[in-house]
Scaffold this active site. Structure first.
Site, mmCIF file in Angstrom:
data_model
loop_
_atom_site.group_PDB
_atom_site.id
_atom_site.type_symbol
_atom_site.label_atom_id
_atom_site.label_comp_id
_atom_site.label_asym_id
_atom_site.label_seq_id
_atom_site.Cartn_x
_atom_site.Cartn_y
_atom_site.Cartn_z
ATOM 1 N N LYS A 5 58.454 29.821 37.106
ATOM 2 C CA LYS A 5 59.757 29.125 37.172
ATOM 3 C C LYS A 5 60.364 29.237 38.559
ATOM 4 C CE LYS A 5 60.466 30.878 32.514
ATOM 5 N NZ LYS A 5 61.183 31.952 31.812
ATOM 6 N N HIS B 164 44.008 47.268 50.276
ATOM 7 C CA HIS B 164 43.822 47.662 48.878
ATOM 8 C C HIS B 164 43.761 49.191 48.862
ATOM 9 C CE1 HIS B 164 42.688 47.837 44.784
ATOM 10 N NE2 HIS B 164 41.704 46.960 44.751
ATOM 11 N N ARG C 196 49.729 43.618 42.260
ATOM 12 C CA ARG C 196 48.709 42.861 43.003
ATOM 13 C C ARG C 196 49.219 41.445 43.185
ATOM 14 N NH1 ARG C 196 42.344 42.689 41.780
ATOM 15 N NH2 ARG C 196 42.598 44.710 42.817
ATOM 16 N N ARG D 170 39.239 46.305 37.055
ATOM 17 C CA ARG D 170 39.281 47.740 37.360
ATOM 18 C C ARG D 170 40.674 48.254 37.718
ATOM 19 N NH1 ARG D 170 34.657 46.070 37.794
ATOM 20 N NH2 ARG D 170 35.747 44.326 38.679
ATOM 21 N N THR D 171 41.320 47.608 38.672
ATOM 22 C CA THR D 171 42.544 48.193 39.221
ATOM 23 C C THR D 171 43.626 48.252 38.143
ATOM 24 O OG1 THR D 171 41.912 47.213 41.309
ATOM 25 C CG2 THR D 171 44.132 48.101 41.177
HETATM 26 N N1 CP Z 1 37.815 46.863 42.855
HETATM 27 C C1 CP Z 1 38.754 46.024 42.373
HETATM 28 O O1 CP Z 1 39.821 45.840 42.959
HETATM 29 O O2 CP Z 1 38.403 45.418 41.193
HETATM 30 P P1 CP Z 1 39.354 44.461 40.357
HETATM 31 O O3 CP Z 1 39.578 43.210 41.192
HETATM 32 O O4 CP Z 1 38.623 44.186 39.072
HETATM 33 O O5 CP Z 1 40.654 45.172 40.145
#
Ligand code: CP
Length: 303
Positions: A80, A129, A101, A51-52
């Site tokens: 590396k 998040h 991320r 999603r993100t």
């Molecule tokens: N909600 C969420 O962060 O989903 P993903 O881990 O798929 O990005």
């Protein structure tokens, strides 16, 4: 230049402006179709995501911009030994804004200190998040019409769940929000959050049984027990199906309660609940695109 590390980086008033912009994008997307012409978003994902990452990429493409990046640390020069600080210096030469991320808490913050472009924390370990929280808040505001005066139950992995930590931090700024934390003993909300709620005099309860509190909830935020955060597979197996939201439990809830979930789900929401009009988790995904479009425009100072 601004970054987004936690939802608290934006004041409540700034969030209102962001959500108004997201609502305008939802109403009239064609108005924004060229807003990011010539701009490039980098998505640097050292940890898996559906999603993100894809909603950020979709958001930038729908704004007329382009995207580049990596979806797996294994295909980057991190293998590396390159540091996050050095990587973001490169990314700053290739793009205008970056969503990152990383499995380690604080990595996005480290990146933001070395970057010459806005950096968005797209999830750092069990910490924060923020863009999921923006998604959650926009969903609540759009479907409930308000961000105050409700009781929210947060259920599942409240210890490692970064979406939960970010959402609590954001909701304490709104009036008359009561929290009910529903988790097994091993996955309770961290002490620092409990201390923060006590200091601010915010009402909360900690319970183990979901059934007991269903009738009092205006919102239920379900979460997955996250295999990747456990050190011990046996603990994960013991706890993974502790909560399963099904039709019987939904029958105990208010008629206008909403069920949210950051997704992905595993077993914690039975698929039979998907047909219930109170299940809002797939609509939540769409709001995630609108709010990320609004965020990109805001951080690039194009709105
Ligand atoms: N909600 C969420 O962060 O989903 P993903 O881990 O798929 O990005």
């Amino acid at each position: 230049m601004r970054h987004l590390m936690t939802p608290l980086d934006f004041s409540v008033e700034e969030l209102e402006r962001l959500f108004d912009l997201a609502a305008d994008i939802e109403r009239e997307p064609s108005k924004y179709a060229h807003a990011c012409d010539g701009k490039i978003l980098a998505t640097c994902f050292y940890e898996p995501s559906t999603r993100t990452r894809l909603s950020f990429e979709s958001a930038m493409i729908q704004l007329g911009g382009q995207v580049l990046g990596f979806s797996d640390a294994g295909s980057s020069s991190a293998t590396k030994g390159e540091s996050v600080s050095d990587t973001i210096r490169m990314i700053s030469c290739y793009s205008h804004i970056c969503a990152m991320r990383h499995p380690k808490e604080g990595s996005a913050m480290v990146a933001s200190m070395a970057a010459s472009i806005p950096v968005i924390n797209a999830g750092d370990g069990g910490h924060q998040h923020p863009t999921q929280t923006l998604t959650d808040l926009l969903t609540i505001r759009s479907l409930k019409g308000r961000l105050d005066n409700f009781t929210i139950g947060l259920c599942g992995d409240l210890k490692f769940g970064r979406t939960v930590h970010s959402l609590i931090n954001a909701l304490v700024r709104y009036d008359n929000v009561k929290f009910i934390f529903i988790s097994p003993e091993e996955l309770k909300v961290p002490d620092y959050i409990i201390e923060m709620l006590k200091e601010k005099n915010i009402p909360f309860e900690e319970v183990i049984r979901l059934e007991d509190v269903m009738p009092s909830l205006d919102l239920l935020y379900m979460t997955r027990v996250q295999r990747e955060r456990f050190f011990n597979e046996q603990d994960y197996v013991r706890l993974k199906d502790f909560y399963i939201l099904n039709k019987e439990k939904m029958d105990l809830a208010k008629e206008d309660m909403l069920v949210l979930h950051p997704l992905p789900r595993v077993n914690e929401i039975s698929v039979e609940v998907d047909e219930d009009p109170r299940a809002a988790y797939f609509r939540q995904v769409q709001y995630g695109v609108y709010v990320r479009m609004a965020l990109i425009l805001t951080l690039l100072e194009l709105a």
